[in-house]
Design a protein around this motif. Structure first.
Motif, PDB file in Angstrom:
ATOM      1  N   GLN A   1       0.812  -1.204   0.000  1.00 18.60           N
ATOM      2  CA  GLN A   1       0.000   0.000   0.000  1.00 18.60           C
ATOM      3  C   GLN A   1       0.853   1.265   0.000  1.00 18.60           C
ATOM      4  OE1 GLN A   1      -4.002   0.429   0.443  1.00 18.60           O
ATOM      5  NE2 GLN A   1      -3.070  -0.788  -1.180  1.00 18.60           N
ATOM      6  N   MET A   2       2.013   1.222   0.630  1.00 21.51           N
ATOM      7  CA  MET A   2       2.932   2.363   0.568  1.00 21.51           C
ATOM      8  C   MET A   2       3.416   2.575  -0.858  1.00 21.51           C
ATOM      9  SD  MET A   2       5.094   1.825   4.129  1.00 21.51           S
ATOM     10  CE  MET A   2       5.912   3.429   4.154  1.00 21.51           C
TER      11      MET A   2
ATOM     12  N   GLY B   1      12.246  11.846  -2.886  1.00 22.14           N
ATOM     13  CA  GLY B   1      10.863  12.309  -2.960  1.00 22.14           C
ATOM     14  C   GLY B   1       9.872  11.172  -2.834  1.00 22.14           C
ATOM     15  N   GLN B   2      10.167  10.039  -3.463  1.00 26.31           N
ATOM     16  CA  GLN B   2       9.287   8.878  -3.358  1.00 26.31           C
ATOM     17  C   GLN B   2       9.288   8.339  -1.935  1.00 26.31           C
ATOM     18  OE1 GLN B   2      11.174   6.610  -6.515  1.00 26.31           O
ATOM     19  NE2 GLN B   2       9.304   6.772  -7.767  1.00 26.31           N
ATOM     20  N   GLY B   3      10.453   8.405  -1.292  1.00 23.90           N
ATOM     21  CA  GLY B   3      10.548   7.950   0.086  1.00 23.90           C
ATOM     22  C   GLY B   3       9.617   8.716   1.005  1.00 23.90           C
TER      23      GLY B   3
ATOM     24  N   ALA C   1       2.511   8.490   3.013  1.00 20.14           N
ATOM     25  CA  ALA C   1       1.127   8.973   3.052  1.00 20.14           C
ATOM     26  C   ALA C   1       0.163   7.876   3.471  1.00 20.14           C
ATOM     27  CB  ALA C   1       0.723   9.531   1.690  1.00 20.14           C
ATOM     28  N   ALA C   2       0.570   6.618   3.290  1.00 15.92           N
ATOM     29  CA  ALA C   2      -0.313   5.491   3.611  1.00 15.92           C
ATOM     30  C   ALA C   2      -0.123   4.968   5.026  1.00 15.92           C
ATOM     31  CB  ALA C   2      -0.073   4.348   2.622  1.00 15.92           C
ATOM     32  N   VAL C   3       0.879   5.457   5.742  1.00 13.63           N
ATOM     33  CA  VAL C   3       1.241   4.829   7.017  1.00 13.63           C
ATOM     34  C   VAL C   3       0.169   5.012   8.083  1.00 13.63           C
ATOM     35  CG1 VAL C   3       2.882   4.936   8.930  1.00 13.63           C
ATOM     36  CG2 VAL C   3       3.698   4.867   6.588  1.00 13.63           C
TER      37      VAL C   3
END
Length: 317
Positions: free
Chosen positions: A92-93, A258-260, A265-267
């Motif tokens: 999901q992340m 940036g992706q990291g 946002a899903a955490v």
């Protein structure tokens, strides 16, 4: 020759009928696969009026034909896991990233991996299936990450015959916590006879759900350990999540800075139920475990768990 205008269609089922293998396709258009499991995305897609009015089925060899005509992304990573240990959180992340296609536990993959197809034919079908899932339906996709069912760790060697260069990891967790989760709400692989023959079978009689589940958790961990040692898999402990997505998992999935940040946002969400807030439950599960479950876990699963932890420490961080 089948009409191979399959842009926007994805395989949702593979089955054998009257000795012939068939593929059931569903139209997704350019919709992203953001749901926790591929099956969830299929249920949503099948509610579309188009899919209720039109169904598309083809012979299995169309997978190979479609790959040759319109090659999709090759898988960039495989996620194997011992179940209930954070694999859905990771998928999901990654699903937060527009350039990632994340396929989570697609039934056609399990069907092909555990089929009796001749090895060469099965490999062609597997490559075709992955290519179909890796189609750039939105035009921005660059990576394909596939999460397999927990029991598919038994088929890892078969998958590597087709994708020898694809990196893979194995997620694991304290077996007592896994077992309590399955006693609360059993996964299908923790129900006798539900998934058919698999690597989890040991042929021994069982005296209780605690005995059966503990042995199967032990088989998952032991097989994961064996394959990590034999095929250079990365062992990842549930306790590392989610922070590892800024460390060694960021490197594994080749995420930039940036992706990291974006994947986090899903955490705050519950991985399997995105509408709910995630709350850690390790301590509650350990307190809930009965004396019988503790004894069975110590007997069947603690050894491979500790060996995985030792292997993990040897990898560095």
């Amino acid at each position: 020759m089948e009409d191979l205008n399959l842009q926007g269609w994805l395989p949702i089922r593979v089955w054998q009928e009257a000795g012939l293998w068939r593929v059931d396709w569903c139209w997704f258009g350019d919709a992203r696969l953001a749901q926790p499991f591929f099956g969830d995305a299929v249920e949503d897609a099948l509610r579309l009026p188009f899919n209720q009015a039109f169904r598309r089925q083809t012979p299995l060899d169309v997978l190979g034909q479609w790959q040759r005509q319109s090659p999709g992304l090759a898988p960039s990573a495989f996620i194997f896991h011992a179940s209930r240990c954070g694999s859905t959180l990771i998928s999901q992340m990654l699903a937060q990233l527009d350039d990632h296609i994340v396929i989570s536990e697609p039934p056609p993959l399990d069907t092909l991996l555990r089929s009796d197809l001749p090895p060469a034919e099965r490999c062609v079908a597997l490559k075709g299936l992955m290519s179909a899932y890796g189609q750039r339906r939105r035009g921005v996709e660059r990576r394909l990450v596939v999460k397999l069912d927990a029991w598919n760790i038994g088929e890892l060697a078969l998958l590597r015959e087709c994708f020898p260069d694809t990196p893979w990891l194995f997620l694991y967790r304290d077996p007592l916590e896994i077992a309590v989760s399955h006693l609360r709400r059993p996964g299908m692989h923790m129900v006798p006879g539900m998934i058919g023959t698999s690597v989890l079978d040991d042929g021994l009689p069982f005296s209780s759900p605690e005995d059966f589940i503990s042995r199967r958790v032990g088989r998952l961990l032991a097989t994961g350990l064996e394959h990590c040692q034999a095929f250079a898999g990365m062992a990842v402990n549930y306790t590392e999540l989610p922070e590892a997505m800024t460390g060694r998992l960021a490197a594994f999935f080749r995420l930039d800075e940036g992706q990291g940040r974006q994947v986090f946002a899903a955490v705050g969400q519950h991985a399997k139920q995105p509408a709910q807030t995630f709350v850690g439950d390790s301590e509650d599960k350990r307190l809930e475990a009965s004396a019988l479950l503790r004894e069975r876990i110590l007997r069947w699963a603690q050894g491979p768990y500790e060996a995985l932890a030792t292997l993990h420490c040897g990898e560095g961080t």
